[in-house]
Design a protein around this motif. Structure first.
Motif, PDB file in Angstrom:
ATOM      1  N   PHE A  47       0.793  -1.153  -0.106  1.00  0.00           N
ATOM      2  CA  PHE A  47      -0.107  -0.011   0.000  1.00  0.00           C
ATOM      3  C   PHE A  47       0.988   1.194   0.087  1.00  0.00           C
ATOM      4  CE2 PHE A  47      -3.437  -2.916   1.601  1.00  0.00           C
ATOM      5  CZ  PHE A  47      -4.384  -2.495   0.537  1.00  0.00           C
ATOM      6  N   GLY A  48       1.987   1.161   0.613  1.00  0.00           N
ATOM      7  CA  GLY A  48       2.766   2.277   0.769  1.00  0.00           C
ATOM      8  C   GLY A  48       3.659   2.633  -0.784  1.00  0.00           C
TER       9      GLY A  48
ATOM     10  N   ARG B  15      -3.937   2.710   6.728  1.00  0.00           N
ATOM     11  CA  ARG B  15      -2.878   3.530   7.322  1.00  0.00           C
ATOM     12  C   ARG B  15      -2.342   4.338   6.178  1.00  0.00           C
ATOM     13  NH1 ARG B  15      -2.002  -1.419  10.205  1.00  0.00           N
ATOM     14  NH2 ARG B  15      -0.630  -2.219   8.520  1.00  0.00           N
ATOM     15  N   HIS B  16      -2.285   3.939   5.083  1.00  0.00           N
ATOM     16  CA  HIS B  16      -1.926   4.385   3.738  1.00  0.00           C
ATOM     17  C   HIS B  16      -2.658   5.435   3.137  1.00  0.00           C
ATOM     18  CE1 HIS B  16       2.181   2.528   4.391  1.00  0.00           C
ATOM     19  NE2 HIS B  16       1.565   1.488   4.705  1.00  0.00           N
TER      20      HIS B  16
ATOM     21  N   SER C 266     -18.225  -2.462   7.264  1.00  0.00           N
ATOM     22  CA  SER C 266     -18.630  -1.181   6.585  1.00  0.00           C
ATOM     23  C   SER C 266     -18.132   0.118   7.398  1.00  0.00           C
ATOM     24  CB  SER C 266     -20.092  -1.340   6.866  1.00  0.00           C
ATOM     25  OG  SER C 266     -20.620  -1.263   8.321  1.00  0.00           O
ATOM     26  N   GLY C 267     -17.613  -0.114   8.351  1.00  0.00           N
ATOM     27  CA  GLY C 267     -17.026   1.144   9.055  1.00  0.00           C
ATOM     28  C   GLY C 267     -15.568   1.551   8.388  1.00  0.00           C
ATOM     29  N   SER C 268     -15.097   0.794   7.661  1.00  0.00           N
ATOM     30  CA  SER C 268     -13.756   1.332   7.074  1.00  0.00           C
ATOM     31  C   SER C 268     -14.042   2.205   6.054  1.00  0.00           C
ATOM     32  CB  SER C 268     -12.923  -0.042   6.685  1.00  0.00           C
ATOM     33  OG  SER C 268     -11.767   0.428   6.042  1.00  0.00           O
ATOM     34  N   PRO C 269     -13.345   3.486   6.160  1.00  0.00           N
ATOM     35  CA  PRO C 269     -13.226   4.254   4.962  1.00  0.00           C
ATOM     36  C   PRO C 269     -12.415   3.757   3.979  1.00  0.00           C
ATOM     37  CG  PRO C 269     -11.602   4.897   6.736  1.00  0.00           C
ATOM     38  CD  PRO C 269     -12.376   3.870   7.180  1.00  0.00           C
ATOM     39  N   ALA C 270     -11.787   2.636   3.905  1.00  0.00           N
ATOM     40  CA  ALA C 270     -10.963   2.140   2.706  1.00  0.00           C
ATOM     41  C   ALA C 270     -11.674   1.416   1.616  1.00  0.00           C
ATOM     42  CB  ALA C 270      -9.945   1.216   3.145  1.00  0.00           C
ATOM     43  N   VAL C 271     -13.145   1.161   2.082  1.00  0.00           N
ATOM     44  CA  VAL C 271     -14.031   0.615   1.091  1.00  0.00           C
ATOM     45  C   VAL C 271     -14.454   1.425  -0.107  1.00  0.00           C
ATOM     46  CG1 VAL C 271     -15.905  -0.833   0.715  1.00  0.00           C
ATOM     47  CG2 VAL C 271     -14.621  -1.351   2.758  1.00  0.00           C
TER      48      VAL C 271
ATOM     49  N   LEU D 144       1.803   2.786  -3.597  1.00  0.00           N
ATOM     50  CA  LEU D 144       0.680   3.160  -4.578  1.00  0.00           C
ATOM     51  C   LEU D 144       0.686   4.754  -4.272  1.00  0.00           C
ATOM     52  CD1 LEU D 144      -2.193   0.621  -3.468  1.00  0.00           C
ATOM     53  CD2 LEU D 144      -0.344   0.451  -5.346  1.00  0.00           C
ATOM     54  N   PRO D 145       0.409   5.095  -5.632  1.00  0.00           N
ATOM     55  CA  PRO D 145       0.040   6.516  -5.782  1.00  0.00           C
ATOM     56  C   PRO D 145      -1.092   7.139  -5.147  1.00  0.00           C
ATOM     57  CG  PRO D 145      -0.413   5.824  -7.768  1.00  0.00           C
ATOM     58  CD  PRO D 145       0.054   4.542  -6.811  1.00  0.00           C
ATOM     59  N   ASP D 146      -1.470   8.212  -4.611  1.00  0.00           N
ATOM     60  CA  ASP D 146      -2.621   8.801  -4.180  1.00  0.00           C
ATOM     61  C   ASP D 146      -3.798   8.439  -5.404  1.00  0.00           C
ATOM     62  OD1 ASP D 146      -1.224   9.670  -1.915  1.00  0.00           O
ATOM     63  OD2 ASP D 146      -0.974  11.693  -2.567  1.00  0.00           O
ATOM     64  N   GLY D 147      -4.862   8.399  -4.567  1.00  0.00           N
ATOM     65  CA  GLY D 147      -6.103   7.874  -5.577  1.00  0.00           C
ATOM     66  C   GLY D 147      -6.004   6.771  -6.236  1.00  0.00           C
TER      67      GLY D 147
END
Length: 350
Positions: free
Chosen positions: A77-78, A117-118, A170-175, A80-83
């Protein structure tokens, strides 16, 4: 005897304790990925996502049966580019402890935690059509009609796995989006191994797939109402997609983002784009390389293909597939950590 000030404070405390609790919906995470006017957005800004399929991310040989090699999640994950967006297998088998046979969510939990985290987003695929990395059984028409709700050799039926997984993460902002199944088809098997040459496709196959899509989509939306749902359609002449079948699935109120998988020349892509006004992402772009094609030449071809997708009106592109242990001396779709394709402008870190 209590002073007037103390009495007033006691009354105020009692009033506050009896007040209605805050609306729990106000505490739900805001979905980072959304659709506005038929276009994808991330954090409220226009988004044309690129990224990788990294199906192996939840492999943990100390816990589960795995699906490929283990991946250093922070390193991945570290890098990867933003977005960027990552599509990975969140199959029930990867949440089953191979020693106890009981549910053990730690390996998949670790994927979501590392993505968070990333500041990255992911598309969890809840099951695969062909049974790979689970029971190795192709899902036929009967599975879409009834089998998905029936008990399995694993702790949960597919229906219960969907509800359990969505409620848990469902609570993860990563989805970025939930994917109920990868590459669905509603064929009737003619042999025990369901070889494609012996499958048949009844006339109502598209309707069967649409009904299933609606039922599973409703389960997901009830448990994670603000999140996108993507239909993991291969996009060619598969059973259930022929003719207007793709459009029938695209029109489901429980499908927000369509998919197309390209391993040849994207021949069906213009048709699929014409069949929907919803965002359509090429979530699997695979070009084999290694012994059959120099990696540098593949990188050039992929860059050109991504630009062609943009011109055609696709909403994003993802490559098949990242692996931590590429085989450069064989002809494969492997994309390793140092593959030159990761340096093309569409995929590189700034």
């Amino acid at each position: 005897m209590k002073s007037p000030q103390i009495v007033a404070l006691l009354v105020l405390a009692l009033t506050l304790s009896c007040a209605a609790p805050p609306d729990s919906r106000s505490q739900e995470p805001v979905s980072r990925a959304t659709v506005a006017a038929g276009e994808l957005q991330l954090d409220g800004q226009p988004w044309w996502p690129t990224g990788l399929n990294a199906y192996q991310l939840a492999t943990d040989w100390g816990v589960n049966a795995g699906c490929g090699a283990m991946v250093d999640l922070d390193s991945y994950f570290g890098s990867l580019p933003d977005g960027a967006v990552t599509r990975f297998n969140a199959f029930q088998q990867l949440a089953v402890n191979k020693f106890s046979g009981q549910l053990d969510f730690a390996p998949i939990d670790a994927v979501f935690a590392a993505a968070e985290r990333h500041d990255q987003v992911v598309i969890p695929v809840l099951v695969g059509q062909d049974g790979a990395c689970e029971d190795e059984r192709y899902k036929d028409r009967e599975w879409y009609l009834r089998g998905w709700e029936e008990p399995t050799a694993m702790p949960l039926s597919y229906r219960d796995w969907v509800t359990t997984a969505v409620e848990r993460w469902s609570g993860s902002p990563a989805v970025a989006a939930w994917e109920p199944i990868g590459e669905p088809e509603t064929a009737v098997c003619g042999t025990d191994d369901c070889h494609w040459q012996f499958r048949t496709c009844p006339a109502d196959s598209a309707e069967v797939l649409r009904e299933w899509t609606d039922e599973v989509g409703q389960l997901i939306r009830q448990r994670d109402p603000g999140r996108l749902i993507t239909a993991g359609l291969l996009g060619g002449p598969q059973c259930g997609l022929v003719g207007d079948g793709y459009k029938l699935i695209a029109d489901s109120p429980y499908v927000d983002v369509l998919q197309y998988h390209d391993y040849d020349d994207a021949g069906f892509l213009p048709l699929r784009l014409a069949q929907t006004d919803k965002p359509l992402v090429v979530t699997e772009l695979g070009i084999a390389a290694g012994s059959c094609l120099p990696l540098e030449e593949r990188a050039t071809r992929i860059g050109d293909r991504i630009e062609a997708y943009r011109a055609m009106g696709a909403a994003g592109a993802m490559l098949w597939a990242f692996v931590p242990d590429p085989r450069p001396y064989e002809c494969t779709y492997d994309i390793g950590p140092e593959d030159p394709v990761r340096e093309i402008p569409q995929l590189a870190r700034e």
